[in-house]
Design a protein around this motif. Structure first.
Motif, PDB file in Angstrom:
ATOM      1  N   ILE A  54     -53.436  -5.300  63.407  1.00 31.41           N
ATOM      2  CA  ILE A  54     -52.857  -5.549  62.079  1.00 31.41           C
ATOM      3  C   ILE A  54     -53.017  -4.255  61.277  1.00 31.41           C
TER       4      ILE A  54
ATOM      5  N   ILE B  39     -52.734  -2.651  57.613  1.00 36.28           N
ATOM      6  CA  ILE B  39     -52.664  -3.053  56.210  1.00 36.28           C
ATOM      7  C   ILE B  39     -52.674  -1.827  55.305  1.00 36.28           C
TER       8      ILE B  39
ATOM      9  N   GLY C 264     -49.196  -6.152  54.923  1.00 36.29           N
ATOM     10  CA  GLY C 264     -49.660  -6.325  56.291  1.00 36.29           C
ATOM     11  C   GLY C 264     -48.527  -6.345  57.297  1.00 36.29           C
ATOM     12  N   ALA C 265     -48.702  -5.620  58.399  1.00 36.27           N
ATOM     13  CA  ALA C 265     -47.775  -5.672  59.529  1.00 36.27           C
ATOM     14  C   ALA C 265     -48.620  -5.893  60.780  1.00 36.27           C
ATOM     15  N   SER C 266     -48.107  -6.631  61.734  1.00 38.03           N
ATOM     16  CA  SER C 266     -48.927  -6.938  62.906  1.00 38.03           C
ATOM     17  C   SER C 266     -48.134  -6.811  64.197  1.00 38.03           C
TER      18      SER C 266
ATOM     19  N   LYS D  26     -53.076 -14.716  62.555  1.00 27.68           N
ATOM     20  CA  LYS D  26     -52.501 -14.300  61.275  1.00 27.68           C
ATOM     21  C   LYS D  26     -52.935 -15.242  60.151  1.00 27.68           C
TER      22      LYS D  26
ATOM     23  N   GLU E  13     -55.071 -14.227  56.840  1.00 25.95           N
ATOM     24  CA  GLU E  13     -54.641 -14.530  55.467  1.00 25.95           C
ATOM     25  C   GLU E  13     -55.772 -15.181  54.677  1.00 25.95           C
TER      26      GLU E  13
ATOM     27  N   ASP F 182     -48.952  -9.760  51.502  1.00 24.55           N
ATOM     28  CA  ASP F 182     -47.580  -9.967  51.944  1.00 24.55           C
ATOM     29  C   ASP F 182     -47.357  -9.313  53.294  1.00 24.55           C
ATOM     30  N   TRP F 183     -46.832 -10.101  54.248  1.00 20.56           N
ATOM     31  CA  TRP F 183     -46.447  -9.549  55.548  1.00 20.56           C
ATOM     32  C   TRP F 183     -45.131  -8.800  55.393  1.00 20.56           C
TER      33      TRP F 183
ATOM     34  N   GLU G 175     -42.351  -5.883  57.631  1.00 26.96           N
ATOM     35  CA  GLU G 175     -42.058  -5.150  58.862  1.00 26.96           C
ATOM     36  C   GLU G 175     -42.680  -3.756  58.762  1.00 26.96           C
ATOM     37  N   GLU G 176     -43.249  -3.290  59.873  1.00 29.13           N
ATOM     38  CA  GLU G 176     -43.962  -2.012  59.817  1.00 29.13           C
ATOM     39  C   GLU G 176     -43.062  -0.863  59.377  1.00 29.13           C
TER      40      GLU G 176
END
Length: 265
Positions: A114, A116, A131-133, A141, A145, A155-156, A158-159
């Motif tokens: 993950i 962040i 956050g991107a994972s 996940k 959270e 907030d998730w 996209e990387e």
């Protein structure tokens, strides 16, 4: 479940406090090169003072909070330990400009990661964490959270968007502090005592931000509601525009974004 933090500087320490406030204190293990910092933070948050080796061996979520230029040195110490583990664990990187793929390459293990990007207001529960994972399960996940539930906004994303987003949320507090200071300076120039000027400037900015979040209205629309024809506010807005206020704000985000892109190189 055990949560480890390697690196307890300003940002790492802020996230330790947030996780402890989310009632995970007993599960948190922290390590840093500065023993005094670890002891003080462990005492403050009622978490476990530990070391890099222990965290690498036992923790289910391992936060990497060292500076990007220190990653090579850190992983030269922990990769062998991570490879010996049999169960799942999640690496959590908060290193600016460092991709998930690079973290996995440096770690030398195929584990969930993950990435962040937090900002400093997480220390008072009013921050923003992006956050991107990769490779994480829905359950992992959801647990993450919960660990981050006291940071403010999580907030998730996209990387591919995280560097641009962090140029706003991660760097933005510095710009906001400068704006508060400048507004207070203006009020002091008009005769207001410094303590009052700072209180009013900071309170105004906090409330204005809350209105954007609560109403969902475009900031320009909200700005227009404050500007009466021929009034004092529109005169102030013109002065900001004369000084290139919006162009400077845009350029600050672009400059931070471009610097972030250079870090991984």
């Amino acid at each position: 479940m055990k949560i480890g933090f390697i690196g307890c500087g300003n940002m790492g320490g802020a996230l330790v406090r947030a996780a402890a406030n989310a009632e995970f204190a007993d599960s948190i293990f922290i390590a840093d090169n500065f023993a005094e910092k670890v002891s003080a933070l462990a005492e403050e948050c009622k978490v476990n003072a530990s070391d890099v080796s222990t965290i690498s061996n036992i923790c289910d979520y391992i936060y990497i909070g060292v500076k990007p230029q220190m990653l090579d040195e850190l992983f030269s110490e922990v990769t062998a330990l991570l490879r010996k583990r049999s169960g799942r664990f999640v690496l959590v990187s908060m290193c600016a400009g460092i991709s998930i793929q690079k973290v996995k390459n440096l770690a030398g293990v195929d584990c969930p990661v993950i990435r962040i990007m937090p900002n400093m207001p997480v220390s008072v529960g009013k921050g923003v964490v992006l956050g991107a994972s990769e490779g994480t399960t829905d359950s992992e996940k959801e647990t993450f959270e919960k660990i981050m539930s006291k940071v403010g906004v999580f907030d998730w994303i996209e990387e591919k968007y995280i560097d641009a987003a962090s140029a706003v949320s991660g760097c933005g507090p510095a710009y906001a502090y400068m704006f508060i200071e400048a507004l207070a300076d203006g009020a002091v120039a008009c005769g207001l005592p410094r303590d009052k000027a700072q209180l009013y400037a900071a309170g105004m900015l906090a409330g204005s931000a809350e209105m954007v979040l609560k109403t969902g209205k475009h900031p320009g629309e909200l700005k227009d509601t404050v500007c009466s024809p021929g009034g004092t506010t529109i005169a102030g807005v013109k002065a900001l525009e004369d000084g290139g206020f919006r162009a400077s704000a845009i350029n600050s985000v672009v400059a931070a974004y471009e610097k972030t892109l250079s870090l991984e190189k």
